[in-house]
Design a protein around this motif. Structure first.
Motif, short mmCIF file in Angstrom:
data_model
loop_
_atom_site.label_atom_id
_atom_site.label_comp_id
_atom_site.label_asym_id
_atom_site.label_seq_id
_atom_site.Cartn_x
_atom_site.Cartn_y
_atom_site.Cartn_z
N ILE A 196 40.69 19.02 37.01
CA ILE A 196 39.83 19.45 35.91
C ILE A 196 39.60 18.26 34.98
O ILE A 196 40.55 17.60 34.56
CB ILE A 196 40.48 20.60 35.12
CG1 ILE A 196 40.82 21.76 36.06
CG2 ILE A 196 39.57 21.06 33.99
CD1 ILE A 196 41.82 22.74 35.45
N THR A 197 38.36 17.97 34.68
CA THR A 197 38.06 16.85 33.79
C THR A 197 38.03 17.30 32.34
O THR A 197 37.99 18.49 32.02
CB THR A 197 36.71 16.21 34.13
OG1 THR A 197 35.66 17.15 33.84
CG2 THR A 197 36.64 15.80 35.60
N ASN A 221 36.92 33.52 38.12
CA ASN A 221 37.39 33.79 39.48
C ASN A 221 37.99 32.56 40.14
O ASN A 221 37.94 32.40 41.37
CB ASN A 221 36.28 34.36 40.36
CG ASN A 221 35.84 35.74 39.92
OD1 ASN A 221 36.66 36.59 39.62
ND2 ASN A 221 34.54 35.95 39.85
N LEU A 222 38.57 31.68 39.34
CA LEU A 222 39.24 30.49 39.84
C LEU A 222 40.71 30.55 39.47
O LEU A 222 41.09 31.15 38.46
CB LEU A 222 38.59 29.22 39.26
CG LEU A 222 37.12 29.00 39.60
CD1 LEU A 222 36.57 27.80 38.83
CD2 LEU A 222 36.93 28.80 41.10
N ARG A 223 41.53 29.93 40.29
CA ARG A 223 42.97 29.96 40.09
C ARG A 223 43.58 28.63 40.50
O ARG A 223 42.90 27.76 41.07
CB ARG A 223 43.59 31.08 40.92
CG ARG A 223 43.27 30.93 42.42
CD ARG A 223 44.08 31.89 43.28
NE ARG A 223 43.69 31.89 44.68
CZ ARG A 223 44.06 31.00 45.58
NH1 ARG A 223 44.83 29.95 45.22
NH2 ARG A 223 43.66 31.08 46.84
N LEU A 224 44.86 28.48 40.23
CA LEU A 224 45.60 27.35 40.78
C LEU A 224 45.81 27.57 42.28
O LEU A 224 45.97 28.72 42.73
CB LEU A 224 46.95 27.22 40.09
CG LEU A 224 46.92 26.77 38.64
CD1 LEU A 224 48.30 26.98 37.99
CD2 LEU A 224 46.51 25.31 38.53
N PRO A 225 45.84 26.51 43.07
CA PRO A 225 46.18 26.70 44.49
C PRO A 225 47.63 27.09 44.63
O PRO A 225 48.48 26.70 43.82
CB PRO A 225 45.93 25.30 45.08
CG PRO A 225 46.10 24.37 43.93
CD PRO A 225 45.62 25.10 42.72
N CYS A 226 47.94 27.89 45.64
CA CYS A 226 49.35 28.10 45.95
C CYS A 226 49.89 26.78 46.50
O CYS A 226 49.14 25.89 46.92
CB CYS A 226 49.56 29.25 46.92
SG CYS A 226 49.33 28.87 48.66
N ILE A 263 50.29 15.60 33.23
CA ILE A 263 50.27 16.89 33.92
C ILE A 263 48.88 17.49 33.83
O ILE A 263 48.38 17.78 32.74
CB ILE A 263 51.30 17.87 33.31
CG1 ILE A 263 52.72 17.36 33.53
CG2 ILE A 263 51.13 19.25 33.95
CD1 ILE A 263 53.79 18.29 32.98
N GLY A 264 48.24 17.66 34.98
CA GLY A 264 46.91 18.25 35.05
C GLY A 264 46.87 19.33 36.12
O GLY A 264 47.90 19.89 36.51
N ALA A 265 45.69 19.64 36.61
CA ALA A 265 45.55 20.70 37.62
C ALA A 265 44.19 20.60 38.29
O ALA A 265 43.23 20.12 37.69
CB ALA A 265 45.71 22.08 36.98
N ARG A 266 44.13 21.06 39.53
CA ARG A 266 42.83 21.31 40.18
C ARG A 266 42.81 22.77 40.58
O ARG A 266 43.85 23.41 40.68
CB ARG A 266 42.59 20.35 41.36
CG ARG A 266 43.34 20.62 42.62
CD ARG A 266 42.96 19.60 43.69
NE ARG A 266 43.46 18.27 43.37
CZ ARG A 266 42.80 17.13 43.61
NH1 ARG A 266 41.60 17.15 44.18
NH2 ARG A 266 43.32 15.96 43.30
N LEU A 267 41.63 23.29 40.84
CA LEU A 267 41.45 24.72 41.02
C LEU A 267 41.14 25.09 42.46
O LEU A 267 40.73 24.24 43.27
CB LEU A 267 40.34 25.22 40.09
CG LEU A 267 40.63 25.00 38.60
CD1 LEU A 267 39.37 25.22 37.78
CD2 LEU A 267 41.74 25.93 38.13
N ALA A 268 41.30 26.36 42.76
CA ALA A 268 41.08 26.85 44.12
C ALA A 268 40.64 28.31 44.05
O ALA A 268 40.71 28.96 43.01
CB ALA A 268 42.35 26.73 44.95
N VAL A 269 40.16 28.81 45.19
CA VAL A 269 39.90 30.24 45.36
C VAL A 269 39.83 30.50 46.86
O VAL A 269 39.31 29.69 47.62
CB VAL A 269 38.60 30.69 44.65
CG1 VAL A 269 37.39 29.97 45.21
CG2 VAL A 269 38.42 32.20 44.74
N SER A 270 40.39 31.63 47.29
CA SER A 270 40.40 31.98 48.70
C SER A 270 39.02 32.46 49.14
O SER A 270 38.38 33.27 48.47
CB SER A 270 41.43 33.08 48.95
OG SER A 270 41.27 33.63 50.24
#
Length: 309
Positions: free
Chosen positions: A124-125, A163-168, A292-299
Motif C-alpha cells: 500500500i502506498t 472487499n480487500l484483506r491481508l493475504p493469509c 512495517i507495511g502491508a499488501r492486499l489480497a482477495v480470493s
C-alpha cells in the motif's frame, strides 16, 4: 463460469502449460460469466521472469482503489517453508537466531492446496492509504512510496469496506516464491541486484525514507514487487509454530486473547539473515513501527461466491 476455465486458473501447472490464447480465453470467460468487472478492470496478461522462471500473469486494476492486482493461479501441492537441505544452509550461514518462528514445515512432506487469489503488485502506498481515509503518514514521502508505521488492525479495518484483506500467510509465501523452492525467489544466494537490504540501501541511516515503487528492484516471476527487503509485511494469520498448527489457506487463529501477528519478507533495515522468502517474524498486531507495511489480497473464489449467491 465453465469448468475448463476454473480448472486452468485453479492449477498453476495447467495454467503454465496452456497457450497464451487459452489463457486469454480463460480470463475472457471469467469476465463474461461472473460479475468480476464490478470489482476489477482487466489490464492484460503479461510475462514476468526471474532467474530461470517465467509466468504469464493476468493483471487487473481494482476499481475502487486503483491498485494493481495480479491474479495468482492456485496450486494443488504447494510445499511450505524451507526444504530440509535449505533449512540447514540458512542455519549454517546465519545461526538459529535468524528464525524467530520456524520455517521448516515437516520437511515439506505434506504439501497443501491453495486456491487462486488476487495479490497486490506492491505494498500500500502513501497516496493509496490516504485516499481511502488512512491517517496522515508519519513522514512525508513520495505518493508512490509504501506507507509504513501501520498496524495489522488498521489495515484490516480500513480496507474491509473495499472487499480487500491481508493475504493469509501461505498465500503470501506462495506468491513470494513465485514457482521457486529456493531460499530467495531468485535462488539460494543473496543478490544485491534483487532486493533492498541494509547493505545496499540508497541513503544513510540518518536520512531514512520510504522507497517508491519506481525505485524497487526487479519483480519476481509472478510480477510482484518488493517482496524481500523493502518492508516487513503483515499477513492475516496469528503467530504460531509450524509444529502446533497445519499451514493452509485458512488463516491460523491461536485462540489467545491478544495474539501476535506475523510479518513476512524482511525489511531494508535488516541484513540477509532476516530477508528471505520464508522468513516469519512475530509482532503485536497493534504495532505500528518503522518498516512495517502491508499488501492486499482477495480470493477469486470468494468474489465469485459472493456474486453468485
Amino acid at each position: 463460469m465453465d469448468k475448463p476455465t476454473i480448472q486452468l486458473i485453479d492449477n498453476i501447472g495447467l495454467w503454465q502449460n496452456a497457450t497464451l490464447e487459452a489463457q486469454q480465453a480463460a480470463i475472457a470467460s471469467l469476465l463474461n460469466t461472473t460479475n468480476l468487472t464490478e470489482h476489477f478492470e482487466f489490464i492484460a496478461i503479461e510475462p514476468f521472469s526471474c532467474a530461470n522462471l517465467t509466468f504469464n500473469i493476468a493483471r487487473f486494476k481494482h476499481i475502487k482503489t486503483n491498485m494493481v492486482f495480479h491474479l495468482i493461479p492456485g496450486c494443488e501441492e504447494y510445499k511450505v517453508g524451507l526444504s530440509p537441505e535449505r533449512y540447514q544452509m540458512v542455519v549454517d550461514e546465519f545461526g538459529r537466531s535468524c528464525m524467530p518462528l520456524d520455517e521448516n514445515d515437516y520437511e515439506q512432506s505434506y504439501p497443501i492446496k491453495l486456491a487462486p487469489f488476487f495479490m497486490a503488485e506492491f505494498v500500500i502506498t502513501q497516496a493509496q492509504w490516504e485516499s481511502v481515509g488512512g491517517r496522515k503518514a508519519h513522514r512525508d514521502n513520495a505518493p508512490s512510496a509504501g506507507i509504513d508505521v501501520i498496524s495489522k488492525e488498521e489495515v484490516a479495518m480500513l480496507f474491509k469496506p473495499f472487499n480487500l484483506r491481508l493475504p493469509c500467510e501461505m498465500e503470501w509465501e506462495y506468491a513470494c516464491k513465485a514457482g521457486s523452492n529456493s531460499i530467495y525467489y531468485w535462488g539460494d544466494e543473496p543478490d544485491l541486484s534483487k532486493a533492498w537490504v541494509s547493505e545496499n540501501v540508497p541513503f544513510k541511516a540518518d536520512d531514512y525514507r520510504n522507497l517508491t515503487f519506481e525505485e524497487q528492484k526487479p519483480a519476481n516471476a509472478f510480477g510482484l514487487v518488493g517482496m524481500i527487503g523493502n518492508f516487513a509485511e503483515w499477513v492475516e494469520d496469528d503467530a504460531y509454530e509450524y509444529n502446533t498448527g497445519v499451514p493452509s489457506q485458512i488463516p491460523h487463529r491461536t485462540g489467545l486473547q491478544s495474539p501476535d501477528g506475523i510479518l513476512r519478507g524482511g525489511w531494508l533495515g535488516y541484513d540477509w539473515n532476516l530477508n528471505r522468502s520464508t522468513l516469519r517474524i512475530p509482532c503485536s498486531t497493534s504495532a505500528a513501527d518503522t518498516g512495517i507495511g502491508a499488501r492486499l489480497a482477495v480470493s477469486l473464489h470468494d468474489l465469485i461466491h459472493d456474486e453468485q449467491s
